[in-house]
Design a protein around this motif. Sequence first.
Motif, mmCIF file in Angstrom:
data_model
loop_
_atom_site.group_PDB
_atom_site.id
_atom_site.type_symbol
_atom_site.label_atom_id
_atom_site.label_comp_id
_atom_site.label_asym_id
_atom_site.label_seq_id
_atom_site.Cartn_x
_atom_site.Cartn_y
_atom_site.Cartn_z
ATOM 1 N N GLU A 74 48.539 34.510 37.550
ATOM 2 C CA GLU A 74 48.779 35.942 37.381
ATOM 3 C C GLU A 74 49.598 36.511 38.535
ATOM 4 O O GLU A 74 50.569 37.243 38.324
ATOM 5 C CB GLU A 74 47.437 36.678 37.298
ATOM 6 N N ALA A 223 48.134 33.961 31.647
ATOM 7 C CA ALA A 223 47.894 34.608 32.941
ATOM 8 C C ALA A 223 49.206 34.999 33.609
ATOM 9 O O ALA A 223 49.323 36.078 34.204
ATOM 10 C CB ALA A 223 47.095 33.672 33.853
ATOM 11 N N GLY A 227 50.530 38.848 34.650
ATOM 12 C CA GLY A 227 51.100 39.272 35.922
ATOM 13 C C GLY A 227 52.463 39.914 35.759
ATOM 14 O O GLY A 227 52.768 40.936 36.386
ATOM 15 N N ARG A 271 43.918 41.391 30.590
ATOM 16 C CA ARG A 271 43.175 40.881 31.734
ATOM 17 C C ARG A 271 41.833 40.301 31.303
ATOM 18 O O ARG A 271 41.445 39.206 31.708
ATOM 19 C CB ARG A 271 42.991 41.982 32.770
#
Length: 361
Positions: A74, A223, A227, A271
Amino acid sequence: MRWELSEEQADFRTVLADWLGETCTSETLRGWLDSGELTAFEERFVGDGWFGVGSPEDLGGEGGGLVELALAAEELGRRSAPAGAWLGSMLALPTLAGTPEAAKALLADGVTTVLGVPADAVPGIATGVGVHEGRLVGRISAVLAADRARRLVVPVARGHGVVLQLVEVDQPGVVLLGRALTDRSRTVADVELDGAVGTAIPTDDVPAVLDAAALRAAVLVSADSLGVMEQMLDTTVEYVQQRKQFGVPIGSFQAVKHAAAEMLVKVEAGRSIVYLAAASVESGHRDAALHAAAAKAQVSAAAAAAADTALTLHGAIGYTWEHDLQIFYKRAKLDAELFGSPGVWNDRIADGLALLPATQG
C-alpha cells in the motif's frame, strides 16, 4: 466493517511511509523513471532492511505475514515506488518452500528470484514451457521483473502434470526480451527458453502452490491499488482547493464535492477489503479465495475508476507530463490488469459461490 490494525502494524506503516517520503520523493522518482534505472531504489530498499518484512524469520526475514506485506504494498503504491521486482520476489518466495536454501538466498540477496508466470493473467498451472531431451524449451510472455532477476521459478509441463523448476537467467538457452510499459515504475520481459537447464523444486502439490501464489498476487496488487488511489485522492483534494473558477475554489462546487466524496468512499471500502483478504489468506480461512478475489476485482477496478475521476477534476493539467498525476494514473490502470483483470477475478468469485435454488414468492 472497518478493519483495525494492531499498534505494531500501524507503527510499521508509519515508519515505512516516513522512509519512503525521504527516499522516494517526486523529483527522485522522476529521475529513476526518466533514466529507466530502477535498481537504485531496489538496492536502498534491500539495504535498509525493508525487503525481508513479512517473511519468516527462520529464512532470514524480518517476521510478520501477508498483512504486513499488504501494508508495505500500500505504501509503495502511494509513492508509485519502482517495486515490481519486490512483488515478483514475494510471489516466488512461498514456491521455494521445498528448497529452503534458495528461499534464504532470495531474502539475503534481495531481488534475485521472481515467479516466472505471465503478468497479465492469474498465476496457474497453464504453462508454455516443456521438456525436450532433458532441457527446458518454451516461452513465457510478460514476466514481471524478469529483466531484474537472477533466477526464475518456472512452471513446467511434464507428462500429464506440472512441476516447478528453478532456472538461472545467466546461462545459454535463456533469452529475455524487455517490453515497454506505459507505467514506467514496473518492468516486464518475455522469457524464451531453448535448451535451458533447470533445478527441480520439490513440491507435493504444484496446483495448490500456484493457486496460493495467485491469492497472494491478488492481495498485494489490490493493496498497491489502494495506495495509488489514496494518493490520487489526496492530490485531487489539494488541487481543487487551489484551482479557482468564478473567483472561488472549484472544490466548493457541489459536483466536485460529490466526485471527491465518491473517491473517498472507494478508498475506505478498499482498505477494509484489502486487510481482510490479507488476514484471510494468511490464516487459510475457508473463504480466503473469495476474499482475495473480491479484493482484486473491487479495489483495482475502483482505483482505475478513481484515476479517471482524478484526471477529470484536474482538467487539462492532469494530462501533462509535468504533473505527477500521470504517474499514478498509469500505475492504477496497470494494477487493474496485473495478474488478472477485475472481470477475471469476478468470474472466480462466481465460480466459488454455491448456487441456490430460486425461491417462489
